[in-house]
Motif scaffolding. Structure first.
Motif, short mmCIF file in Angstrom:
data_model
loop_
_atom_site.label_atom_id
_atom_site.label_comp_id
_atom_site.label_asym_id
_atom_site.label_seq_id
_atom_site.Cartn_x
_atom_site.Cartn_y
_atom_site.Cartn_z
N GLY A 223 55.34 41.62 84.56
CA GLY A 223 54.98 42.29 85.80
C GLY A 223 54.68 41.31 86.91
O GLY A 223 55.49 40.45 87.24
N MET A 224 53.46 41.40 87.49
CA MET A 224 53.05 40.52 88.59
C MET A 224 51.88 39.64 88.18
O MET A 224 51.09 39.22 89.03
CB MET A 224 52.67 41.38 89.80
CG MET A 224 53.80 42.23 90.33
SD MET A 224 53.28 43.33 91.68
CE MET A 224 52.94 42.12 92.96
N CYS A 225 51.79 39.31 86.88
CA CYS A 225 50.58 38.62 86.43
C CYS A 225 50.83 37.73 85.22
O CYS A 225 51.42 38.17 84.23
CB CYS A 225 49.52 39.67 86.08
SG CYS A 225 48.02 39.02 85.30
N THR A 226 50.38 36.48 85.32
CA THR A 226 50.16 35.62 84.15
C THR A 226 48.74 35.10 84.26
O THR A 226 48.34 34.57 85.31
CB THR A 226 51.16 34.46 84.09
OG1 THR A 226 51.23 33.80 85.36
CG2 THR A 226 52.55 34.94 83.71
N GLU A 227 47.94 35.22 83.21
CA GLU A 227 46.53 34.87 83.25
C GLU A 227 46.01 34.64 81.83
O GLU A 227 46.75 34.72 80.86
CB GLU A 227 45.72 36.00 83.91
CG GLU A 227 45.75 37.31 83.13
CD GLU A 227 44.94 38.42 83.79
OE1 GLU A 227 44.56 38.27 84.97
OE2 GLU A 227 44.68 39.44 83.12
N GLY A 228 44.71 34.37 81.72
CA GLY A 228 44.04 34.34 80.42
C GLY A 228 44.53 33.29 79.46
O GLY A 228 44.71 33.55 78.27
N ALA A 229 44.73 32.06 79.93
CA ALA A 229 45.25 30.99 79.06
C ALA A 229 44.29 30.68 77.93
O ALA A 229 43.07 30.66 78.10
CB ALA A 229 45.49 29.73 79.88
#
Length: 324
Positions: free
Chosen positions: A217-223
């Motif tokens: 979608g519009m999100c990459t996070e939470g590495a």
């Protein structure tokens, strides 16, 4: 002669399969009266496991829990968890709340990294430390990090701090300048920097990870990062909550340049009717003392009315991680 299973038995078996819960199924009910735990991070400390989670504002009238805070649960087996404490916001900087914890054990001290909450572009990464894993002293230089440059809005959330190549690497999520797309960056600090604000040096002038595949979608996070051999592996969340959010994996030799392992999720949300049909998100990869690794993640089946945390074991081969 073939034995035919009665149709009613088939329906019953299918129903039980759909509503089956995983072995670990944790949700803190102390604040809302319903299960609500997000953003897990697990450590082994002083003979027990501690899990830090994001905890929502309380509806009980407790003034110490009116904003988002951090819940602490303990376990002896990584399956059964008991809530034992809260880390509430402290001071004007944290007045609107704190969340998305990352815990790092250094010698006999637990270092907690977390974000301020509710300040939009101004949310930033903070740090505190504890001798018992429960009572924390704030870093006097908080907030310790927010990103700069034309590529970012200046916001920093979802801290992950990992020791690699004789430095601490701080992986964080931010947004593009118009605050629409969640992207990721990295900073480094000397091992003896005390995690103070002045110890961190941003190591990117563009995102190290961005959404590019349809499932993200519009999100990459939470590495969440782990080292295996010469490679760092980053487990990350793709897509915003309940879109559905799912888990992907990227790898890097230097912690700065990352390559995604697949254009498909590593861990997907569940089928309709299952406990995690709305999402399987915000991962944390944890290596136990025996070398086994477990992927902790959040999920729900009601578009975020409740939130549970579970785990699944991860194996490793020449190609990288796989779900056992």
């Amino acid at each position: 002669m073939k034995y035919k299973i009665p149709f009613t038995v088939i329906i019953l078996l299918n129903t039980l399969a759909v509503i089956a819960q995983p072995e670990m199924y944790y949700g803190d009910t102390s604040r809302l009266g319903k299960a609500f735990s997000k953003d897990p991070h697990v450590i082994h400390f002083e003979g027990r496991y501690l899990m830090y989670t994001s905890a929502p504002p309380s509806e009980t009238g407790d003034n110490d829990m009116q904003g988002w805070g951090i819940g602490v649960a303990e376990s002896s087996d990584l399956v059964n968890w008991e809530k034992i404490a809260d880390v509430p916001p402290s001071g004007d900087l944290e007045a609107k709340g704190i969340c998305a914890p990352c815990a790092l054990v250094v010698n006999d001290t637990v270092h907690l990294f977390y974000q301020t909450y509710g300040n939009w572009r101004n949310d930033a990464i903070c740090h505190a430390w504890s001798a018992d894993g429960i009572h924390f002293t704030r870093n006097t230089t908080n907030p310790i990090f927010h990103p700069t440059g034309e590529w970012t809005s200046g916001r920093a959330i979802d801290a992950e701090v990992y020791s690699f190549n004789n430095q601490y690497y701080l992986f964080f999520a931010t947004r593009n300048p118009d605050m629409q797309i969640q992207i990721m960056g990295v900073a480094v600090s000397p091992l003896d920097g005390g995690f103070k604000r002045e110890s961190w040096t941003q190591k990117c002038d563009k995102p190290i990870l961005t959404p590019e595949f349809p499932w993200e979608g519009m999100c990459t996070e939470g590495a969440s990062v782990i080292q295996k051999g010469e490679w760092l592996y980053m487990f990350y969340a793709g897509a915003y909550n309940n879109k559905p959010q799912q888990v992907g994996v990227a790898k890097s030799r230097d912690g700065l340049k990352w390559e995604k392992l697949s254009n498909k999720p590593f861990l997907t949300n569940g089928d309709p009717g299952t406990w995690n049909s709305s999402e399987s998100g915000h991962p944390h990869i944890f290596e136990d003392q025996d070398g086994r690794t477990y992927l902790f993640f959040q999920g729900n089946n009601d578009q975020g009315e409740t939130w549970y945390i579970s785990k699944t074991e991860v194996g490793w081969n020449e190609s990288g991680p796989y779900l056992k």
